[in-house]
Design a protein around this motif. Structure first.
Motif, PDB file in Angstrom:
ATOM      1  N   PHE A  51       0.719  -1.290   0.067  1.00 52.59           N
ATOM      2  CA  PHE A  51      -0.203  -0.053   0.013  1.00 52.59           C
ATOM      3  C   PHE A  51       0.836   1.261  -0.048  1.00 52.59           C
ATOM      4  O   PHE A  51       0.541   2.248  -0.539  1.00 52.59           O
ATOM      5  CB  PHE A  51      -1.067  -0.064   1.128  1.00 52.59           C
ATOM      6  CG  PHE A  51      -2.207  -0.915   0.882  1.00 52.59           C
ATOM      7  CD1 PHE A  51      -3.027  -0.809  -0.013  1.00 52.59           C
ATOM      8  CD2 PHE A  51      -2.346  -1.758   1.997  1.00 52.59           C
ATOM      9  CE1 PHE A  51      -4.183  -1.494  -0.131  1.00 52.59           C
ATOM     10  CE2 PHE A  51      -3.325  -2.813   1.456  1.00 52.59           C
ATOM     11  CZ  PHE A  51      -4.327  -2.594   0.624  1.00 52.59           C
ATOM     12  N   LEU A  54       1.867   2.506  -3.482  1.00 48.76           N
ATOM     13  CA  LEU A  54       0.762   3.108  -4.275  1.00 48.76           C
ATOM     14  C   LEU A  54       0.340   4.105  -3.320  1.00 48.76           C
ATOM     15  O   LEU A  54      -0.724   4.799  -3.861  1.00 48.76           O
ATOM     16  CB  LEU A  54      -0.542   2.307  -4.418  1.00 48.76           C
ATOM     17  CG  LEU A  54      -0.515   1.233  -5.769  1.00 48.76           C
ATOM     18  CD1 LEU A  54      -0.077  -0.056  -5.200  1.00 48.76           C
ATOM     19  CD2 LEU A  54      -1.929   1.076  -6.132  1.00 48.76           C
ATOM     20  N   LEU A  56      -1.564   4.503  -0.663  1.00 52.96           N
ATOM     21  CA  LEU A  56      -2.699   4.343  -0.278  1.00 52.96           C
ATOM     22  C   LEU A  56      -2.916   3.703   1.156  1.00 52.96           C
ATOM     23  O   LEU A  56      -3.397   3.034   1.633  1.00 52.96           O
ATOM     24  CB  LEU A  56      -3.333   2.901  -1.133  1.00 52.96           C
ATOM     25  CG  LEU A  56      -3.955   3.609  -2.206  1.00 52.96           C
ATOM     26  CD1 LEU A  56      -4.372   2.445  -3.277  1.00 52.96           C
ATOM     27  CD2 LEU A  56      -4.897   4.667  -2.469  1.00 52.96           C
ATOM     28  N   ASP A  58      -3.884   3.824   5.062  1.00 51.58           N
ATOM     29  CA  ASP A  58      -4.849   4.584   5.663  1.00 51.58           C
ATOM     30  C   ASP A  58      -4.513   5.201   7.108  1.00 51.58           C
ATOM     31  O   ASP A  58      -3.549   4.821   7.573  1.00 51.58           O
ATOM     32  CB  ASP A  58      -5.993   3.608   6.009  1.00 51.58           C
ATOM     33  CG  ASP A  58      -6.995   3.303   4.828  1.00 51.58           C
ATOM     34  OD1 ASP A  58      -7.132   4.220   3.838  1.00 51.58           O
ATOM     35  OD2 ASP A  58      -7.252   2.106   4.615  1.00 51.58           O
ATOM     36  N   ARG A  84      -2.736   9.944  -8.471  1.00 49.45           N
ATOM     37  CA  ARG A  84      -3.774   9.230  -8.996  1.00 49.45           C
ATOM     38  C   ARG A  84      -3.689   8.677 -10.497  1.00 49.45           C
ATOM     39  O   ARG A  84      -4.096   7.849 -10.951  1.00 49.45           O
ATOM     40  CB  ARG A  84      -4.984  10.158  -8.897  1.00 49.45           C
ATOM     41  CG  ARG A  84      -6.105   9.723  -9.208  1.00 49.45           C
ATOM     42  CD  ARG A  84      -7.342  10.628  -8.957  1.00 49.45           C
ATOM     43  NE  ARG A  84      -7.548  11.728  -9.664  1.00 49.45           N
ATOM     44  CZ  ARG A  84      -7.869  11.640 -11.111  1.00 49.45           C
ATOM     45  NH1 ARG A  84      -8.059  10.398 -11.538  1.00 49.45           N
ATOM     46  NH2 ARG A  84      -7.941  12.509 -11.965  1.00 49.45           N
ATOM     47  N   ARG A  87      -1.823   5.568 -10.412  1.00 48.52           N
ATOM     48  CA  ARG A  87      -2.513   4.516  -9.998  1.00 48.52           C
ATOM     49  C   ARG A  87      -3.429   3.838 -10.868  1.00 48.52           C
ATOM     50  O   ARG A  87      -4.134   4.512 -11.420  1.00 48.52           O
ATOM     51  CB  ARG A  87      -3.332   4.985  -8.546  1.00 48.52           C
ATOM     52  CG  ARG A  87      -2.638   4.716  -7.450  1.00 48.52           C
ATOM     53  CD  ARG A  87      -3.680   5.087  -6.356  1.00 48.52           C
ATOM     54  NE  ARG A  87      -3.150   5.777  -5.523  1.00 48.52           N
ATOM     55  CZ  ARG A  87      -3.609   7.152  -5.162  1.00 48.52           C
ATOM     56  NH1 ARG A  87      -4.854   7.520  -5.419  1.00 48.52           N
ATOM     57  NH2 ARG A  87      -3.018   7.916  -4.079  1.00 48.52           N
ATOM     58  N   GLY A  88      -3.362   2.601 -10.918  1.00 50.29           N
ATOM     59  CA  GLY A  88      -4.340   2.018 -11.902  1.00 50.29           C
ATOM     60  C   GLY A  88      -4.145   2.010 -13.522  1.00 50.29           C
ATOM     61  O   GLY A  88      -4.564   1.438 -14.164  1.00 50.29           O
ATOM     62  N   MET A  93      -3.167  -2.630  -8.714  1.00 52.25           N
ATOM     63  CA  MET A  93      -2.956  -3.349  -7.296  1.00 52.25           C
ATOM     64  C   MET A  93      -4.204  -4.328  -7.366  1.00 52.25           C
ATOM     65  O   MET A  93      -5.406  -4.030  -7.861  1.00 52.25           O
ATOM     66  CB  MET A  93      -3.294  -2.536  -6.136  1.00 52.25           C
ATOM     67  CG  MET A  93      -2.853  -3.144  -5.053  1.00 52.25           C
ATOM     68  SD  MET A  93      -2.364  -2.294  -3.578  1.00 52.25           S
ATOM     69  CE  MET A  93      -2.137  -3.527  -2.379  1.00 52.25           C
ATOM     70  N   PHE A  95      -6.182  -6.843  -4.679  1.00 50.67           N
ATOM     71  CA  PHE A  95      -6.329  -6.976  -3.168  1.00 50.67           C
ATOM     72  C   PHE A  95      -6.673  -8.430  -3.000  1.00 50.67           C
ATOM     73  O   PHE A  95      -6.927  -9.313  -3.745  1.00 50.67           O
ATOM     74  CB  PHE A  95      -7.670  -6.182  -2.718  1.00 50.67           C
ATOM     75  CG  PHE A  95      -7.587  -4.794  -2.792  1.00 50.67           C
ATOM     76  CD1 PHE A  95      -6.493  -4.019  -3.608  1.00 50.67           C
ATOM     77  CD2 PHE A  95      -8.214  -3.812  -1.934  1.00 50.67           C
ATOM     78  CE1 PHE A  95      -6.130  -2.688  -3.648  1.00 50.67           C
ATOM     79  CE2 PHE A  95      -8.062  -2.473  -1.761  1.00 50.67           C
ATOM     80  CZ  PHE A  95      -6.950  -1.988  -2.839  1.00 50.67           C
ATOM     81  N   THR A 101     -13.630  -6.440  -2.935  1.00 50.81           N
ATOM     82  CA  THR A 101     -13.138  -5.181  -3.458  1.00 50.81           C
ATOM     83  C   THR A 101     -13.808  -4.914  -4.582  1.00 50.81           C
ATOM     84  O   THR A 101     -13.729  -3.488  -5.275  1.00 50.81           O
ATOM     85  CB  THR A 101     -11.655  -5.737  -4.229  1.00 50.81           C
ATOM     86  OG1 THR A 101     -12.090  -7.052  -5.032  1.00 50.81           O
ATOM     87  CG2 THR A 101     -10.623  -6.044  -3.258  1.00 50.81           C
ATOM     88  N   ALA A 115     -12.342   2.747 -14.753  1.00 50.86           N
ATOM     89  CA  ALA A 115     -10.918   2.264 -14.680  1.00 50.86           C
ATOM     90  C   ALA A 115     -10.071   2.846 -15.738  1.00 50.86           C
ATOM     91  O   ALA A 115      -8.910   3.224 -15.770  1.00 50.86           O
ATOM     92  CB  ALA A 115     -10.537   1.022 -14.107  1.00 50.86           C
ATOM     93  N   ALA A 118     -10.496   6.856 -16.233  1.00 53.88           N
ATOM     94  CA  ALA A 118      -9.857   7.747 -15.356  1.00 53.88           C
ATOM     95  C   ALA A 118      -8.760   7.840 -15.793  1.00 53.88           C
ATOM     96  O   ALA A 118      -7.960   9.088 -15.249  1.00 53.88           O
ATOM     97  CB  ALA A 118      -9.778   6.900 -14.095  1.00 53.88           C
ATOM     98  N   HIS A 119      -8.130   7.498 -16.797  1.00 53.63           N
ATOM     99  CA  HIS A 119      -6.620   7.672 -17.448  1.00 53.63           C
ATOM    100  C   HIS A 119      -6.755   8.034 -18.951  1.00 53.63           C
ATOM    101  O   HIS A 119      -5.653   8.526 -19.391  1.00 53.63           O
ATOM    102  CB  HIS A 119      -5.570   6.473 -17.048  1.00 53.63           C
ATOM    103  CG  HIS A 119      -5.924   5.873 -15.606  1.00 53.63           C
ATOM    104  ND1 HIS A 119      -4.898   6.997 -14.588  1.00 53.63           N
ATOM    105  CD2 HIS A 119      -6.157   5.041 -14.932  1.00 53.63           C
ATOM    106  CE1 HIS A 119      -5.223   6.326 -13.611  1.00 53.63           C
ATOM    107  NE2 HIS A 119      -6.116   5.190 -13.864  1.00 53.63           N
ATOM    108  N   ALA A 163     -11.102  -8.825 -10.637  1.00 55.29           N
ATOM    109  CA  ALA A 163     -10.243  -7.628 -10.117  1.00 55.29           C
ATOM    110  C   ALA A 163      -8.613  -7.692 -11.023  1.00 55.29           C
ATOM    111  O   ALA A 163      -8.208  -6.732 -11.355  1.00 55.29           O
ATOM    112  CB  ALA A 163      -9.866  -7.917  -8.655  1.00 55.29           C
ATOM    113  N   ILE A 166      -8.981  -5.798 -14.227  1.00 54.06           N
ATOM    114  CA  ILE A 166      -9.036  -4.408 -14.062  1.00 54.06           C
ATOM    115  C   ILE A 166      -7.814  -3.854 -13.948  1.00 54.06           C
ATOM    116  O   ILE A 166      -7.325  -2.947 -14.590  1.00 54.06           O
ATOM    117  CB  ILE A 166     -10.092  -3.987 -12.603  1.00 54.06           C
ATOM    118  CG1 ILE A 166     -11.353  -4.258 -13.009  1.00 54.06           C
ATOM    119  CG2 ILE A 166      -9.676  -2.607 -12.263  1.00 54.06           C
ATOM    120  CD1 ILE A 166     -12.337  -4.159 -11.866  1.00 54.06           C
TER     121      ILE A 166
END
Lengths: 326, 325
Positions: A51, A54, A56, A58, A84, A87-88, A93, A95, A101, A115, A118-119, A163, A166
């Motif tokens: 994490f 990335l 990420l 918490d 951002r 990422r992806g 990543m 999970f 997820t 996904a 976003a890019h 996942a 993705i």
């Protein structure tokens, strides 16, 4: 050329019970297409390492030190927006728990198309086509129809494939896989392992495979890093580490795997429990559980030593002779 | 699914019957409507004649049985005061209340959801705390006081909005509504805001709790790992998950907004069902009171059904269970 170079990464959690050094000086590097197995028990800091890459982690956790160089840029210095965008896209990543997820109330199509978009500024149609081919790549039958389904209409293994699809959508340079097969049954586990290995090889994607199971990485990883209490205690090429472990902890992990031809033999186990991360002992964190412990281990922590050119170790009493130290 | 619906329907019928008994005898005991309906200087003969005409000379249980008999044929009696059928009378007041409740509901969602999601997103910051503190006022201030305060500020001091009455109405689908005329809408804003304030605070709190919980879920983290923007995470991933409890509560609250807008309607002299109810209680107009409360029960039943249907639209998992049973 290395694609990812982690130097002295420190991720700490600032809790009421004190500062927990979940990741305390972890270093490793990956070249393009390389698979690194990051192995350790629960709470060893392996997921937090993933994490951290990335960005990420918490709250109350925070990356407090070290460098994460990804293709030559220090990720810690990027703005949130730049991070951002990576990422992806360049770093993906996967999970641990496929049941959690995917968003239960959104169609697979929505979750995949977003996904992509976003890019990439592509049309919904183009994003959808890319999603369909990604689903086909991970072995989901009739992907066009399945795109309209909701996550609960998939089994656990299928969800994890989604996942993975993705993660593959934008053809990343690096995938961090955090125990992606732990929640699946063994047959599905080996299928997914084989597929991911093949995909990574085909696309030249570097892979960090986080797991507590040495058996999983044995056939998958080029290199292994074994983590204990927030530090990498041993790392090296998979074959070398597995056939001739140098750290007592690695040996303990290997001994606790049941295997063929060991019928009737008692499985060795590592005595004691993983340490409380908020109150680590002064010396080597493994000392209280170690069979080869000496007074030195209790008073001071061993530094990293490299040997055999490509192996490194944190131990005062290695199990193999540290010859040809580089 | 069908069994479930039928069972719900049967339960509803029992509620209706219980409501009928309680309300009928309750109002019966309050007093004799004759004392209010007839002029004080009427002769005993006139009083007796009126009593017979309305059926008040019969014992209570006979009056009740007659009422039930008529009710089964869809006749809930005639208003003593207006001489019209009670149902028709209520229906003629209903559009005003419905449109007020609709606008109130809109306000409570439009104010509550964004504030709540934002407060959940910034839970540990001053923004989140400020919104939470503000929402305490929202549901602790009494309705009538808020109404009067709004009138004082926006009608008396600023003179932006009218204070009482209903304004211009337009006929839509056979109902006279003011929501579709600019002038009428102006009259609705203050009462609708008054009505919405409590619900808006409720929605804010619900949305905040839901957002906080949703943000901790793996699917949010995974969405972040995909590089999805924070805005999209909040508006798509979080919002769709938190709408389920919010819609449940709002469904029930809509019922209470329609049925018990009495105070607000009185403060703003809004000619809706609430005001009709108050007037009917004051004149002991029993058929209207009973009919009103029965319709309230029916509205609640209807709304609960609707909420169940909306669930299935929002949560695909409920849909599948429904299909299987």
């Amino acid at each position: 050329m290395s694609i990812l170079d982690v130097r002295d990464l420190q991720t700490h959690f600032f809790t009421d019970a004190g500062v927990v050094k979940a990741v305390d000086g972890v270093s490793f590097s990956l070249s393009a297409g390389e698979v690194l197995g990051l192995v350790g028990e629960s709470g060893s800091g392996k997921s937090v390492t993933g994490f951290s890459i990335l960005r990420l982690v918490d709250a109350p956790g925070r990356v407090v030190g070290g460098q994460i160089n990804f293709k030559g840029q220090d990720l810690a210095k990027l703005s949130d927006r730049e991070m951002r965008a990576l990422r992806g896209n360049r770093i993906a990543m996967i999970f641990q728990d496929p049941m959690m997820t995917l968003n239960p109330v959104l169609r697979i199509e929505t979750q995949m198309v977003e996904a992509v978009r976003a890019h990439d500024r592509v049309s919904h149609k183009a994003a959808r086509d890319r999603a369909i081919s990604a689903l086909a790549k991970v072995g989901i039958p009739s992907p066009t129809e399945r795109l309209a389904a909701y996550p609960h209409q998939f089994s656990g293994g299928m969800r994890q494939r989604v996942a993975i699809a993705i993660a593959l959508l934008n053809g990343p340079d690096l995938i961090v896989a955090d125990e992606p097969t732990t929640a699946l049954d063994v047959t599905i586990q080996s299928q997914i392992l084989a597929e991911v290995q093949q995909l990574a090889r085909e696309t030249g994607t570097a892979l960090i495979w986080i797991t507590h199971d040495l058996a999983v990485v044995a056939g998958l990883a080029d290199n292994i890093s074994v983590m204990y209490a927030g530090r990498i205690v041993e790392s090296g090429p998979t074959d070398a580490v597995l056939t001739a472990p140098a750290h007592p902890y690695t040996q303990g992990l290997l001994g606790s795997i049941p295997g063929h031809g060991r019928r009737g033999e008692r499985l060795t186990q590592i005595p004691g429990m993983a340490p409380n991360m908020a109150r680590l002992p002064d010396g080597c964190a493994f000392a209280p559980r170690c069979a080869r412990v000496s007074d030195t281990c209790r008073s001071s922590a061993p530094e990293i030593t490299t040997f055999d050119g490509r192996r490194s170790l944190r131990c005062f009493h290695p199990l193999v002779p540290m010859t040809s130290s580089a | 699914m069908l069994v479930f619906l039928l069972r719900r329907l049967a339960q509803s019928v029992f509620v209706l019957i219980a409501m009928m008994i309680v309300v009928f005898f309750g109002v019966y005991m309050i007093g004799n409507p004759i004392d209010i309906l007839i002029s004080p200087d009427a002769t005993p003969a006139e009083i007796a004649e009126t009593m017979t005409r309305f059926g008040f000379d019969e014992p209570a249980y006979m009056q009740f049985l007659k009422f039930v008999g008529n009710a089964l044929q869809g006749d809930l009696g005639r208003s003593f005061v207006h001489g019209e059928s009670a149902v028709t009378l209520i229906l003629s007041y209903m559009p005003a209340t419905l449109e007020l409740a609709a606008l109130g509901l809109f306000f409570s969602v439009a104010i509550g959801v964004p504030l709540g999601v934002y407060a959940g997103y910034k839970a540990d910051r001053w923004q989140g705390r400020a919104i939470m503190t503000g929402s305490i006022f929202g549901f602790s201030l009494p309705n009538f006081w808020v109404g009067m305060l709004l009138i004082l500020i926006f009608a008396v001091e600023l003179r932006w909005l009218p204070s009482t009455g209903r304004g211009e109405t337009v006929e839509v689908l056979g109902m006279r509504l003011s929501i579709f005329s600019e002038n009428g809408l102006k009259y609705m804003i203050l009462p609708a805001l008054t009505l919405a304030l409590y619900k808006a605070s409720l929605v804010t709190r619900l949305a905040r709790a839901g957002t906080q919980e949703a943000l901790m879920q793996d699917y949010v983290k995974f969405a972040r790992a995909k590089g999805v923007s924070e805005t999209r995470i909040l508006l798509v991933h979080v919002l769709k998950n938190i709408m389920i409890p919010i819609i449940t509560v709002l469904g029930l609250e809509l019922g209470s907004m329609i049925a018990f807008a009495v105070v607000t309607e009185t403060v703003f002299a809004w000619p809706g069902m609430g005001k009709l109810l108050i007037d009917s209680i004051l004149t002991l107009d029993r058929p209207v009171i009973v009919a009103y409360l029965m319709m309230t029960v029916i509205i609640f039943i209807f709304i609960n059904f609707t909420v169940d249907v909306i669930y299935t639209l929002l949560d695909p998992r409920v849909r599948v269970k429904g299909e299987a049973s």
